[in-house]
Structures are given as C-alpha cells and as structure tokens.
Design a protein around this motif. Structure first.
Motif, PDB file in Angstrom:
ATOM      1  N   ASP A   1       7.544   3.330 -10.887  1.00  0.00           N
ATOM      2  CA  ASP A   1       8.171   3.943  -9.781  1.00  0.00           C
ATOM      3  C   ASP A   1       8.240   5.420 -10.145  1.00  0.00           C
ATOM      4  O   ASP A   1       8.857   6.079 -11.351  1.00  0.00           O
ATOM      5  CB  ASP A   1       9.394   3.400  -9.593  1.00  0.00           C
TER       6      ASP A   1
ATOM      7  N   GLU B   1       7.777  -6.009  -5.085  1.00  0.00           N
ATOM      8  CA  GLU B   1       9.298  -6.488  -4.783  1.00  0.00           C
ATOM      9  C   GLU B   1       9.425  -7.419  -3.885  1.00  0.00           C
ATOM     10  O   GLU B   1      10.202  -8.161  -3.864  1.00  0.00           O
ATOM     11  CB  GLU B   1       9.998  -4.845  -4.311  1.00  0.00           C
TER      12      GLU B   1
ATOM     13  N   GLU C   1      10.044   7.572  -9.095  1.00  0.00           N
ATOM     14  CA  GLU C   1      11.799   7.985  -9.070  1.00  0.00           C
ATOM     15  C   GLU C   1      12.063   7.870 -10.639  1.00  0.00           C
ATOM     16  O   GLU C   1      13.086   8.701 -11.007  1.00  0.00           O
ATOM     17  CB  GLU C   1      12.409   7.253  -8.050  1.00  0.00           C
ATOM     18  N   ARG C   2      11.413   7.021 -11.410  1.00  0.00           N
ATOM     19  CA  ARG C   2      11.941   6.876 -12.712  1.00  0.00           C
ATOM     20  C   ARG C   2      11.723   8.268 -13.551  1.00  0.00           C
ATOM     21  O   ARG C   2      12.207   8.479 -14.609  1.00  0.00           O
ATOM     22  CB  ARG C   2      11.112   5.761 -13.413  1.00  0.00           C
TER      23      ARG C   2
ATOM     24  N   ARG D   1       3.422  -1.694  -5.634  1.00  0.00           N
ATOM     25  CA  ARG D   1       4.768  -1.516  -5.783  1.00  0.00           C
ATOM     26  C   ARG D   1       5.754  -2.229  -4.585  1.00  0.00           C
ATOM     27  O   ARG D   1       6.608  -3.072  -4.947  1.00  0.00           O
ATOM     28  CB  ARG D   1       5.702  -0.053  -5.916  1.00  0.00           C
TER      29      ARG D   1
ATOM     30  N   GLU E   1       7.843  -2.931 -13.911  1.00  0.00           N
ATOM     31  CA  GLU E   1       7.396  -1.423 -13.579  1.00  0.00           C
ATOM     32  C   GLU E   1       5.733  -1.518 -13.927  1.00  0.00           C
ATOM     33  O   GLU E   1       5.052  -0.563 -14.106  1.00  0.00           O
ATOM     34  CB  GLU E   1       7.788  -0.408 -14.295  1.00  0.00           C
TER      35      GLU E   1
ATOM     36  N   ALA F   1       1.471   2.781  -4.607  1.00  0.00           N
ATOM     37  CA  ALA F   1       2.655   2.428  -3.820  1.00  0.00           C
ATOM     38  C   ALA F   1       2.555   1.000  -3.212  1.00  0.00           C
ATOM     39  O   ALA F   1       3.820   0.379  -3.152  1.00  0.00           O
ATOM     40  CB  ALA F   1       2.874   3.515  -2.827  1.00  0.00           C
TER      41      ALA F   1
END
Length: 396
Positions: A192, A279, A194-195, A275, A296, A272
C-alpha cells in the motif's frame, strides 16, 4: 553402471525445490502470478524487435534495461545488475559473497528455495525463526553475527505470511550486520503506497545492502524470467564482472523488461486493483471462518481451523499424496501430523473442483492455505467453492 554415482556427494541428500503446479485450466491461485495483463508497451516491444538481432550476442550488461531501471529508481546504472529472474540473483549472491562451508541465515517460514540454494552451494544454512507474529526475532543482527553468517536472506514483504517490515527495521539490521543483507522485494510492488515503504535510497547508506526485484509479479511477466538487483556499485562490481554469466539476459528479454518498467503507471493501476481484491478476498475468507493475516502482497495466508477442515468430504488425504510438493521437510506426514487435519483436505477438495491454491507440509503452515489474489471472477469462484466445502454452518 548406475549413472547416479556421478552425482556429487554433497548433492545426493539435497531435496530440490518443487515449484507450484501449473494446471492447464481452472482457477489458478497457487503461484502468485499477477491476474492482470502486462502493459501494452510489452506487446509493442515484442512486435518491433528485429529478428535478425538474435544472431548476435546481447549486451553483456543487460541494456537497455539497466539504464531504464536506474532512471526509475534514481540510481546510477552501476548500482543495478540485471538477472535471469530474481532466483538468479540469489545464486549470484551465494557465489559472490559466500565460500562453501560458511553460514547463510534464513528466517523460516520463508521462501523454501533459499535453503535449497544454500545447500547446493555447499554453504551452511542457519535458521533464525520468525516470532509468533511473523516478525524478525529480537537482536536479529546480533544473532546473525554470532552465527558467523556471511549472507542473510530476508523477504520483505514476507513470503508466505505477506507481512511487511518497515524500512527502519530493515535498515537497523543492515547497520548492525557484518555480512551482506539480501532483502527480497519480489512482492514490494503490491505494498500500500500509504505505508511509505521505499528501501532503495538505503543502498547508499548501507554498503552491505542488496535488494532483489523481479518483473514476474508486479509487471505480469512471470513467463519472461527477468529480475534485477540494486546495491552500491562496489557491492555489485564482483557480481557484474566475475560471477555473473557473460550474457545472462537475452536481448529480447532486456527490451521487453525495459518497456515494462517504463510503463509504471499502467502497472501501478494493476497493483491498486490487486490490493482492492486482496481486501475483498480477505473479508470473504473471514466470513467463512478462515481468518487471514494482513498482507502487503498479491496473496493471503488463510488459517483453516480443524472444525472447518473436518467438514470437507473425504477427510484426510492418504499418505504420500501430492500435497507433499513444496515441502522442504519430506519426513513430515502429509496429513499434518499431530496438528490435526489442518488445511490439506480442503486443498485437495478445491483441487478436485479445479480451483488451485497452495498448501505446504511444513511447521506453522500445515493448517494454512496460501491463496493468490485473482481476478474478481476467480476470487468469486474460489469463495463459492469454499462456502460449499466448509459447510452450511460457516455460511451462517
């Protein structure tokens, strides 16, 4: 005369790496391939490649890929080495930095090829197991030094758990370790954003840090067999000039690989999508009573409680059945041993429905399934099969 007598003695008791099955059809979620196609630039590079170039040897340095990779990562070309898949970089690291008989450290559970390659090289594997929460053990660098390790192989994100170590943790290991730290980032493209994880700049702070990258996963090019290493120029120099084969990557592969990494925006869109499906898949597995670890990567590691696996028609598989594939410990009974029925019956039942996932007959993995993230349609088919197999109670 028995031809096997010619096999060198040190090789006779080494179990080779067993790759995941390659079924002809069905839902294939067992070898962590990218479910989406490579960038259009790949097809364009293939179409414009002049066939007459194949009579000539390719550039020995892997151009034009190395220049494109250096530009992508903000490095110099001599801080990049192109390899025939990421696995070749592992072999080169052993040949370059480790003498036979010296120690090489791994942190199981981990990529099972590591230990195979270490033993094939004649080196001595040292195992420092991950903690219960899949982290590196405390004082990892200190323990590496105490073991006399010349090389440490650490996947990040981890395979098979999918857990990501933060950059600070990895750099602390590199700073405290006397040997070469190889960080296998085969799945880093799926982390991600954002990590904020980016280890590449650290190669200039830590001259013993070697990063492995591959185009097999993030760029949908598993069939091309193209990888590369990133490290300081002095660290890579003996690899590039001594241990690497003279022409280790072919001209066509180098052109295609360069086109792929220059299409990062296309690839990032696929990351994306993976990912998002990751989820959704995790949520679906949780609803079925199959809890998964946070991941991840482009796969998840799902637990199969005995209560769930016991509902699978057919029960335990017979000894010697196929799931022993992928195990580096063939002496472990394929039924999961004392840990109960585990995940093996569910693996077999899914396979019977032409839905393929991965099961390992290894400690800490016998009660789990590793499931690659597929397309929405593939994931739906997997979840539907699981809902039917684990019983009505799990669906309520």
């Amino acid at each position: 005369m028995d031809a096997t007598v010619h096999e060198r003695a040190g090789l006779r008791d080494v179990s080779g790496y067993v790759p995941g099955e390659q079924p002809a059809g069905g839902v294939k979620l067992n070898t962590n391939e990218n479910p989406y196609p490579p960038p259009p630039a790949v097809a364009e590079a293939l179409a414009r490649f002049p066939v007459e170039r194949l009579r000539r040897y390719p550039p020995a340095s892997g151009e034009p890929f190395r220049t494109a990779a250096a530009r992508l990562h903000g490095l110099e070309p001599d801080e990049i080495v192109a390899t025939n898949g990421g696995d070749e970089l592992l072999r080169l690291a052993l040949a370059t930095y480790v003498d036979p008989g010296e120690a090489v450290a791994v942190a199981p559970p981990t990529y099972s090829l590591y230990k195979v390659l270490v033993r094939l090289h004649g080196a001595r594997p040292v195992e420092l197991p991950l903690t219960d929460d899949w982290a590196l053990p405390e004082r990892f660098a200190e323990r590496l030094n105490r073991a006399g390790a010349r090389l440490a192989l650490v996947p990040n994100p981890n395979a098979p758990s999918g857990r990501l170590l933060d950059r600070e943790t990895v750099e602390a290991v590199a700073a405290g370790f006397d040997g070469v730290l190889l960080v296998d980032e085969a799945y880093a493209d799926f982390v991600d954003p954002e990590r904020g994880y980016d280890l590449v700049p650290a190669i200039r702070r830590h001259p013993n840090l070697l990063i492995l990258r591959t185009l097999s996963k993030g760029y949908s090019l598993a069939g091309l067999r193209f990888g590369y290493g990133l490290g300081s120029a002095p660290l890579l120099a003996p690899m590039a000039t001594k241990t690497k084969d003279s022409y280790n990557v072919d001209a066509l592969a180098a052109e295609v690989a360069a086109a792929a990494i220059e299409s990062r925006a296309w690839a990032a869109d696929n990351w994306a999508r993976v990912r998002a499906e990751r989820e959704r898949l995790r949520a679906g597995l949780e609803r079925l009573g199959l809890p998964t670890l946070s991941s991840e990567t482009n796969f998840v590691l799902a637990s199969v409680p005995p209560a769930a696996s016991a509902t699978v028609p057919g029960g335990r598989a017979e000894r010697g059945s196929e799931p022993t594939r992928g195990s580096s410990n063939p002496e472990i009974a394929p039924d999961g041993g004392a840990g109960g029925p585990g995940a093996e019956p569910l693996y077999l039942a899914l396979k019977a429905r032409d839905v393929h996932v991965r099961w390992f007959a290894e400690p800490r993995l016998r009660d789990r399934l590793r499931i690659s993230v597929g397309t929405p349609e593939e994931n739906d088919r997997l979840l539907a099969a699981l809902a039917d197999l684990v019983g009505a109670a799990a669906r309520d």
